[in-house]
Design an enzyme around this catalytic site. Structure first.
Site, PDB file in Angstrom:
ATOM      1  N   ASP A  56       0.868  -1.166   0.000  1.00  0.00           N
ATOM      2  CA  ASP A  56       0.000   0.000   0.000  1.00  0.00           C
ATOM      3  C   ASP A  56       0.904   1.215   0.000  1.00  0.00           C
ATOM      4  OD1 ASP A  56      -2.347   1.551   0.189  1.00  0.00           O
ATOM      5  OD2 ASP A  56      -2.203   1.623   2.373  1.00  0.00           O
ATOM      6  N   ASP A  71       0.703   5.340   0.061  1.00  0.00           N
ATOM      7  CA  ASP A  71      -0.176   6.494   0.284  1.00  0.00           C
ATOM      8  C   ASP A  71       0.631   7.779   0.186  1.00  0.00           C
ATOM      9  OD1 ASP A  71      -2.577   5.107   0.809  1.00  0.00           O
ATOM     10  OD2 ASP A  71      -1.982   4.773   2.891  1.00  0.00           O
TER      11      ASP A  71
END
Length: 171
Positions: free
Chosen positions: A101, A103
């Protein structure tokens, strides 16, 4: 990967997380991919093991990368999503387990509120697994609003445990 460049440079902070497969290797590969995208990596935090947010799943490894980039915010987001796809990220369950992930936490001093991108990241002040590595890299960091990120960090950070030094992700 070829991405459009601009003549402006911004300091960006990118959060990394992985809780599937070889978590540390996933983070290391993501840092390598980010460094090929943005050759000016300014710093990489330590790696922290953290309890997941959302449905029951394995613990995460989290870190933060600081870089200078000439990519526009949307181009950077698209390139980060390509890295996620290359590393096997699938978007099945919100806050579900994932190989990687990425971000975009901060993009210079910009506030971005578009359909596809919100910067500062909407949860930046609520998540110790973001604040701890972010403040390790830049203890005096402020939000674009001028608020000190350190003001949001809890003295106790339950569920956030040091896992490895930054050397585990670079070199």
């Amino acid at each position: 990967m070829t991405v459009p460049r601009s003549d402006r440079v911004a300091r960006v902070y990118i959060g990394l997380g992985s809780n599937l497969g070889d978590r540390l290797s996933n983070l290391r590969t993501a840092v390598e991919q980010l460094s090929s995208l943005m050759p000016q990596i300014v710093g990489v935090s330590s790696v922290y093991e953290t309890e997941p947010v959302g449905p029951e799943q394995p613990d995460y490894l989290n870190a933060v990368v600081c870089a200078d980039t000439d990519l526009a915010p949307e181009a950077l987001l698209a390139a980060m999503q390509q890295i996620e796809s290359k590393l096997g990220r699938t978007r099945m369950t919100r806050w579900g387990p994932r190989t990687i992930d990425l971000d975009l936490l901060l993009y210079g001093d910009q506030i971005i509120n578009s359909k596809d991108l919100k910067v500062p990241h909407p949860e930046i002040t609520n998540r110790a697994f973001v604040l701890v590595p972010l403040l390790e890299l830049q203890p005096g960091l402020n939000l674009p609003s001028g608020e000190a990120l350190a003001d949001f960090n809890r003295v106790e950070t339950p569920g956030v445990r040091l896992f490895a030094s930054p050397d585990a992700l670079v070199g």
